[in-house]
Write a protein that holds these residues in place. Sequence first.
Motif, short mmCIF file in Angstrom:
data_model
loop_
_atom_site.label_atom_id
_atom_site.label_comp_id
_atom_site.label_asym_id
_atom_site.label_seq_id
_atom_site.Cartn_x
_atom_site.Cartn_y
_atom_site.Cartn_z
N ASN A 3 32.32 85.18 49.21
CA ASN A 3 32.58 83.92 48.53
C ASN A 3 33.88 83.31 49.05
N VAL A 4 33.83 82.03 49.33
CA VAL A 4 35.02 81.32 49.79
C VAL A 4 35.79 80.85 48.57
N PRO A 5 37.07 81.21 48.45
CA PRO A 5 37.83 80.78 47.26
C PRO A 5 37.95 79.26 47.20
N VAL A 6 37.79 78.73 46.02
CA VAL A 6 37.89 77.29 45.81
C VAL A 6 39.33 76.95 45.44
N PRO A 7 39.97 76.05 46.17
CA PRO A 7 41.35 75.72 45.84
C PRO A 7 41.44 75.08 44.47
N PRO A 8 42.52 75.32 43.74
CA PRO A 8 42.66 74.72 42.42
C PRO A 8 42.73 73.21 42.50
N GLN A 9 42.16 72.54 41.50
CA GLN A 9 42.17 71.09 41.46
C GLN A 9 43.58 70.56 41.26
N GLN A 10 43.94 69.55 42.05
CA GLN A 10 45.24 68.95 41.90
C GLN A 10 45.26 68.09 40.63
N PRO A 11 46.28 68.21 39.81
CA PRO A 11 46.33 67.40 38.59
C PRO A 11 46.43 65.92 38.91
N MET A 12 45.72 65.09 38.12
CA MET A 12 45.77 63.65 38.31
C MET A 12 47.05 63.06 37.74
N ARG A 13 47.70 63.80 36.86
CA ARG A 13 48.97 63.35 36.29
C ARG A 13 49.96 64.50 36.33
N ALA A 144 65.00 48.74 49.25
CA ALA A 144 65.01 50.20 49.20
C ALA A 144 64.68 50.71 47.81
N LEU A 145 65.20 50.02 46.79
CA LEU A 145 64.93 50.44 45.41
C LEU A 145 63.47 50.25 45.03
N VAL A 146 62.88 49.09 45.32
CA VAL A 146 61.50 48.84 44.88
C VAL A 146 60.52 49.78 45.60
N LYS A 147 60.85 50.17 46.84
CA LYS A 147 60.00 51.13 47.53
C LYS A 147 60.06 52.49 46.83
N ALA A 148 61.26 52.90 46.45
CA ALA A 148 61.40 54.17 45.72
C ALA A 148 60.71 54.09 44.36
N GLN A 149 60.83 52.96 43.68
CA GLN A 149 60.16 52.79 42.39
C GLN A 149 58.65 52.85 42.54
N ALA A 150 58.12 52.27 43.60
CA ALA A 150 56.68 52.29 43.81
C ALA A 150 56.16 53.73 43.93
N LEU A 151 56.91 54.59 44.61
CA LEU A 151 56.51 55.99 44.74
C LEU A 151 56.51 56.70 43.39
N VAL A 152 57.52 56.40 42.57
CA VAL A 152 57.60 57.03 41.25
C VAL A 152 56.48 56.53 40.35
N ILE A 153 56.18 55.23 40.40
CA ILE A 153 55.10 54.67 39.58
C ILE A 153 53.77 55.28 39.97
N SER A 158 54.53 55.21 34.93
CA SER A 158 55.44 54.80 33.87
C SER A 158 55.44 53.29 33.71
N VAL A 159 55.11 52.81 32.49
CA VAL A 159 55.09 51.37 32.24
C VAL A 159 56.51 50.82 32.22
N ALA A 160 57.49 51.63 31.82
CA ALA A 160 58.88 51.17 31.82
C ALA A 160 59.39 50.98 33.24
N ILE A 161 59.06 51.88 34.14
CA ILE A 161 59.47 51.73 35.54
C ILE A 161 58.74 50.54 36.17
N LYS A 162 57.48 50.30 35.78
CA LYS A 162 56.77 49.12 36.27
C LYS A 162 57.50 47.85 35.85
N GLY A 163 57.94 47.81 34.60
CA GLY A 163 58.68 46.64 34.14
C GLY A 163 59.99 46.47 34.87
N ASP A 164 60.69 47.58 35.10
CA ASP A 164 61.96 47.52 35.82
C ASP A 164 61.74 47.06 37.25
N ARG A 165 60.67 47.54 37.86
CA ARG A 165 60.37 47.13 39.24
C ARG A 165 60.04 45.64 39.31
#
Length: 331
Positions: A3-13, A144-153, A158-165
């Motif tokens: 049996n080939v081991p199945v990798p664990p599912q990556q969390p969506m959040r 530079a900031l909005v690019k970093a915020q996009a990665l975090v969002i 986060s709806v608060a980070i979306k508003g800040d962005r």
Amino acid sequence: MANVPVPPQQPMRLAVDETAQLTARITWMSVSVGLSLMLLKTAVWWFSGSVSLLASAADSGLDFVAAMGTFWAVRVAVAPADAEHRYGHGKAEAFASLLQAGLVFASAALIGREAVNHLFHPKPVAAEGGAIAVMFVSVLMTLALVKAQALVIERTRSVAIKGDRAHYLADLVSNAAAIVGLGLARLTNDARWDAFAGLLVAFWLVKGAIDVLREASNELLDREVDDVDREELIRLALDDEEVLGVHQFRSRNSGPFLHVQMHMELDPRQSLLEAHAIIERAENRILSAFPNTDLVIHADPFGLSEEHDQDFDGMPVGRIINPKAHTAQQG
């Protein structure tokens, strides 16, 4: 064949602690950029008298105030539930977004009034070169900031980070408009170009405020999660042949947390212990992909539960039969 081991599912959040770390770092960065740009633009505006630069400085000032609100909100939102807040504190992020929307509306009104006044009563702009240089510096820092915020969002939603962005995206437009307005005013020797640029910024701020207000309202009014998450949650719930169907599925976001409830239909011949084991497996599947979920599953005997076939706003919450189920039961 082995049996080939199945990798664990990556969390969506992400888990709460990971979300807290990312949002804390990006809000520190947001506060620092907002304060630096506000002070820099205010100093240059004092010498130049540029309306478009004043508009941009006011926008940066509101960015700083909003960033402070977001700085507070993301830390409150990840706090665990307590005796007074049984569903946690996740909606602190949406409240911070409402504050951001209100500040942007106020900024747009003040800038618009000043721009209209300067269109009818233009004043010469001094030190255009220094003002334009400040705008270029602001563009680089904000980008530079909005690019970093996009990665975090993308990772935290986060709806608060979306508003800040949204604030800083408006700041980018403000900076670009200021550069164009100052450049045209210098080339044509007509200060009204600078005022016209400030007016365009005011309209852009109104649009950004409406977008932020919509995001915050969706969360405060318990809007259903997006279709991708909803379909994945249902798929995970039904990913067991012993689960015959689900109904009364409901979900909502609350900051970094997700609240989900459903009725799960099982074979009525099963014991309470067997039903408990099936539901526990379903909970583990869902929590592996959505770690921050407050999950409530109610067991119903298949074919004996009440019908729930109504729709809300086109979103079916009725019965969903599991196509994988191998059972002779008929609903």
